[in-house]
Design a protein around this motif. Structure first.
Motif, PDB file in Angstrom:
ATOM      1  N   ILE A   1       0.917  -1.239  -0.006  1.00  0.00           N
ATOM      2  CA  ILE A   1      -0.053   0.088  -0.039  1.00  0.00           C
ATOM      3  C   ILE A   1       0.663   1.221   0.035  1.00  0.00           C
ATOM      4  O   ILE A   1       0.646   2.376  -0.771  1.00  0.00           O
ATOM      5  CB  ILE A   1      -0.992   0.038   1.217  1.00  0.00           C
ATOM      6  CG1 ILE A   1      -1.789  -1.410   1.040  1.00  0.00           C
ATOM      7  CG2 ILE A   1      -1.695   1.115   1.262  1.00  0.00           C
ATOM      8  CD1 ILE A   1      -2.494  -1.690   2.448  1.00  0.00           C
ATOM      9  N   SER A   2       1.743   1.057   0.917  1.00  0.00           N
ATOM     10  CA  SER A   2       2.921   2.326   0.909  1.00  0.00           C
ATOM     11  C   SER A   2       3.634   2.568  -0.673  1.00  0.00           C
ATOM     12  O   SER A   2       3.497   3.571  -0.894  1.00  0.00           O
ATOM     13  CB  SER A   2       3.947   2.134   1.851  1.00  0.00           C
ATOM     14  OG  SER A   2       4.965   3.099   1.682  1.00  0.00           O
ATOM     15  N   ILE A   3       3.823   1.360  -1.440  1.00  0.00           N
ATOM     16  CA  ILE A   3       4.489   1.554  -2.398  1.00  0.00           C
ATOM     17  C   ILE A   3       3.403   2.254  -3.734  1.00  0.00           C
ATOM     18  O   ILE A   3       3.910   2.831  -4.418  1.00  0.00           O
ATOM     19  CB  ILE A   3       4.828   0.287  -2.960  1.00  0.00           C
ATOM     20  CG1 ILE A   3       6.064  -0.183  -2.366  1.00  0.00           C
ATOM     21  CG2 ILE A   3       5.200   0.173  -4.710  1.00  0.00           C
ATOM     22  CD1 ILE A   3       6.701  -1.609  -2.535  1.00  0.00           C
ATOM     23  N   VAL A   4       2.319   2.041  -3.389  1.00  0.00           N
ATOM     24  CA  VAL A   4       1.212   2.406  -4.159  1.00  0.00           C
ATOM     25  C   VAL A   4       1.357   4.039  -4.155  1.00  0.00           C
ATOM     26  O   VAL A   4       1.296   4.877  -5.109  1.00  0.00           O
ATOM     27  CB  VAL A   4      -0.286   1.822  -3.971  1.00  0.00           C
ATOM     28  CG1 VAL A   4      -1.353   2.588  -4.844  1.00  0.00           C
ATOM     29  CG2 VAL A   4      -0.129   0.508  -4.600  1.00  0.00           C
ATOM     30  N   PHE A   5       1.135   4.399  -2.904  1.00  0.00           N
ATOM     31  CA  PHE A   5       0.959   5.907  -2.440  1.00  0.00           C
ATOM     32  C   PHE A   5       2.339   6.766  -2.959  1.00  0.00           C
ATOM     33  O   PHE A   5       2.214   7.650  -3.419  1.00  0.00           O
ATOM     34  CB  PHE A   5       0.695   6.311  -1.258  1.00  0.00           C
ATOM     35  CG  PHE A   5      -0.864   5.928  -0.877  1.00  0.00           C
ATOM     36  CD1 PHE A   5      -1.701   6.747  -1.704  1.00  0.00           C
ATOM     37  CD2 PHE A   5      -1.094   5.100   0.069  1.00  0.00           C
ATOM     38  CE1 PHE A   5      -3.010   6.370  -1.289  1.00  0.00           C
ATOM     39  CE2 PHE A   5      -2.503   4.966   0.457  1.00  0.00           C
ATOM     40  CZ  PHE A   5      -3.409   5.529  -0.183  1.00  0.00           C
ATOM     41  N   LEU A   6       3.659   5.837  -2.806  1.00  0.00           N
ATOM     42  CA  LEU A   6       4.825   6.429  -3.039  1.00  0.00           C
ATOM     43  C   LEU A   6       4.798   6.759  -4.506  1.00  0.00           C
ATOM     44  O   LEU A   6       5.349   7.606  -5.322  1.00  0.00           O
ATOM     45  CB  LEU A   6       5.625   5.661  -2.716  1.00  0.00           C
ATOM     46  CG  LEU A   6       6.147   5.962  -1.245  1.00  0.00           C
ATOM     47  CD1 LEU A   6       7.228   4.953  -0.712  1.00  0.00           C
ATOM     48  CD2 LEU A   6       6.528   7.283  -0.820  1.00  0.00           C
ATOM     49  N   VAL A   7       4.413   5.832  -5.422  1.00  0.00           N
ATOM     50  CA  VAL A   7       4.390   5.730  -6.823  1.00  0.00           C
ATOM     51  C   VAL A   7       3.602   6.981  -7.337  1.00  0.00           C
ATOM     52  O   VAL A   7       3.798   7.662  -8.203  1.00  0.00           O
ATOM     53  CB  VAL A   7       3.845   4.521  -7.438  1.00  0.00           C
ATOM     54  CG1 VAL A   7       3.691   4.673  -8.998  1.00  0.00           C
ATOM     55  CG2 VAL A   7       4.828   3.588  -7.394  1.00  0.00           C
ATOM     56  N   LEU A   8       2.207   7.108  -6.855  1.00  0.00           N
ATOM     57  CA  LEU A   8       1.271   8.129  -7.167  1.00  0.00           C
ATOM     58  C   LEU A   8       2.055   9.442  -6.827  1.00  0.00           C
ATOM     59  O   LEU A   8       1.767  10.853  -7.533  1.00  0.00           O
ATOM     60  CB  LEU A   8      -0.171   7.925  -6.412  1.00  0.00           C
ATOM     61  CG  LEU A   8      -0.791   6.907  -6.619  1.00  0.00           C
ATOM     62  CD1 LEU A   8      -2.140   6.679  -5.969  1.00  0.00           C
ATOM     63  CD2 LEU A   8      -1.360   7.317  -8.258  1.00  0.00           C
ATOM     64  N   ALA A   9       2.718   9.456  -5.797  1.00  0.00           N
ATOM     65  CA  ALA A   9       3.221  10.820  -5.301  1.00  0.00           C
ATOM     66  C   ALA A   9       4.515  11.119  -6.280  1.00  0.00           C
ATOM     67  O   ALA A   9       4.530  12.265  -6.794  1.00  0.00           O
ATOM     68  CB  ALA A   9       4.074  10.634  -3.777  1.00  0.00           C
ATOM     69  N   ASN A  10       5.125  10.253  -6.697  1.00  0.00           N
ATOM     70  CA  ASN A  10       6.084  10.579  -7.633  1.00  0.00           C
ATOM     71  C   ASN A  10       5.860  10.769  -9.061  1.00  0.00           C
ATOM     72  O   ASN A  10       6.479  11.684  -9.752  1.00  0.00           O
ATOM     73  CB  ASN A  10       7.143   9.143  -7.921  1.00  0.00           C
ATOM     74  CG  ASN A  10       8.329   9.072  -6.968  1.00  0.00           C
ATOM     75  OD1 ASN A  10       8.520  10.301  -6.015  1.00  0.00           O
ATOM     76  ND2 ASN A  10       8.949   8.011  -6.963  1.00  0.00           N
ATOM     77  N   LYS A  11       4.550  10.441  -9.576  1.00  0.00           N
ATOM     78  CA  LYS A  11       3.930  10.793 -10.849  1.00  0.00           C
ATOM     79  C   LYS A  11       3.569  12.106 -10.654  1.00  0.00           C
ATOM     80  O   LYS A  11       3.577  13.037 -11.607  1.00  0.00           O
ATOM     81  CB  LYS A  11       2.777  10.002 -10.982  1.00  0.00           C
ATOM     82  CG  LYS A  11       2.995   8.481 -11.422  1.00  0.00           C
ATOM     83  CD  LYS A  11       1.719   7.684 -11.823  1.00  0.00           C
ATOM     84  CE  LYS A  11       1.450   7.948 -13.240  1.00  0.00           C
ATOM     85  NZ  LYS A  11       0.136   7.084 -13.649  1.00  0.00           N
ATOM     86  N   ALA A  12       3.072  12.577  -9.560  1.00  0.00           N
ATOM     87  CA  ALA A  12       2.428  13.991  -9.022  1.00  0.00           C
ATOM     88  C   ALA A  12       3.823  14.956  -9.135  1.00  0.00           C
ATOM     89  O   ALA A  12       3.684  16.002  -9.607  1.00  0.00           O
ATOM     90  CB  ALA A  12       1.778  14.126  -7.897  1.00  0.00           C
ATOM     91  N   ILE A  13       4.897  14.365  -8.548  1.00  0.00           N
ATOM     92  CA  ILE A  13       6.079  15.168  -8.546  1.00  0.00           C
ATOM     93  C   ILE A  13       6.430  15.664  -9.978  1.00  0.00           C
ATOM     94  O   ILE A  13       6.826  16.693 -10.281  1.00  0.00           O
ATOM     95  CB  ILE A  13       7.211  14.808  -7.726  1.00  0.00           C
ATOM     96  CG1 ILE A  13       6.551  14.639  -6.135  1.00  0.00           C
ATOM     97  CG2 ILE A  13       8.223  15.355  -7.807  1.00  0.00           C
ATOM     98  CD1 ILE A  13       7.472  13.762  -5.256  1.00  0.00           C
ATOM     99  N   LYS A  14       6.584  14.495 -11.057  1.00  0.00           N
ATOM    100  CA  LYS A  14       7.065  14.400 -12.154  1.00  0.00           C
ATOM    101  C   LYS A  14       5.996  15.221 -12.919  1.00  0.00           C
ATOM    102  O   LYS A  14       6.655  16.221 -13.684  1.00  0.00           O
ATOM    103  CB  LYS A  14       7.128  12.994 -12.696  1.00  0.00           C
ATOM    104  CG  LYS A  14       7.679  13.082 -14.280  1.00  0.00           C
ATOM    105  CD  LYS A  14       9.137  13.225 -14.191  1.00  0.00           C
ATOM    106  CE  LYS A  14       9.468  12.964 -15.599  1.00  0.00           C
ATOM    107  NZ  LYS A  14      10.758  13.703 -16.168  1.00  0.00           N
ATOM    108  N   LYS A  15       4.662  15.377 -12.643  1.00  0.00           N
ATOM    109  CA  LYS A  15       3.951  16.284 -13.466  1.00  0.00           C
ATOM    110  C   LYS A  15       4.438  17.542 -13.322  1.00  0.00           C
ATOM    111  O   LYS A  15       4.224  18.677 -14.063  1.00  0.00           O
ATOM    112  CB  LYS A  15       2.564  15.985 -13.271  1.00  0.00           C
ATOM    113  CG  LYS A  15       1.374  16.631 -13.899  1.00  0.00           C
ATOM    114  CD  LYS A  15       0.275  15.965 -13.330  1.00  0.00           C
ATOM    115  CE  LYS A  15      -0.889  16.702 -14.218  1.00  0.00           C
ATOM    116  NZ  LYS A  15      -2.394  16.450 -13.807  1.00  0.00           N
TER     117      LYS A  15
END
Length: 137
Positions: free
Chosen positions: A111-125
């Motif tokens: 679950i933590s990995i899922v939220f970290l991937v979503l955060a990284n996508k938002a940071i990249k955006k």
């Protein structure tokens, strides 16, 4: 800082790795005793490091590149933690005396990995948006 969606994702990842392991056991032993992460010092160190990296990433809200790299490191750390859980469950599950059933705490790194991937996508955006605005000047 809080108005960005990646901060919300990082706070959720921080709660998942910093607070929830105290409430959800990793597995239940055959004698009915619940096995929490605090019993093994390696798990304590990995959960603590993951929580620290999430907090550090939140505090680096002005430096998006650093935030992105710390997020990647945190994903790798959670994958290592998940690998240790899988290794432990596959190795020990054959011994009927030691482990009887797996707990929900084993799935917290996923679950933590899922939220970290979503955060990284938002940071990249956000980073791409800033770069596109700089090109227009």
């Amino acid at each position: 800082m809080i108005q960005r969606i990646q901060t919300v994702y990082l706070i959720l990842a921080l709660v998942i790795t910093g607070v929830l392991p105290f409430f959800f056991p990793l597995w239940t032993l055959s004698n009915g005793k619940e096995f929490f992460f605090m019993v093994n010092q390696g798990y304590v160190a990995l959960f603590g490091l993951s929580t620290s990296l999430s907090l550090l990433s939140i505090l680096f809200y002005k430096k998006r590149q650093h935030q992105f790299v710390i997020g990647r490191l945190n994903i790798i750390l959670n994958l290592i933690l998940l690998g240790l859980f899988v290794y432990r469950s596959l190795n020990v599950s054959g011994e009927t005396i030691v482990v009887s059933e797996k707990g929900i705490g084993m799935f917290l790194p996923i679950i933590s990995i899922v939220f970290l991937v979503l955060a990284n996508k938002a940071i990249k955006k956000d980073e791409d948006l800033v770069k596109s605005v700089d090109r227009l000047r």
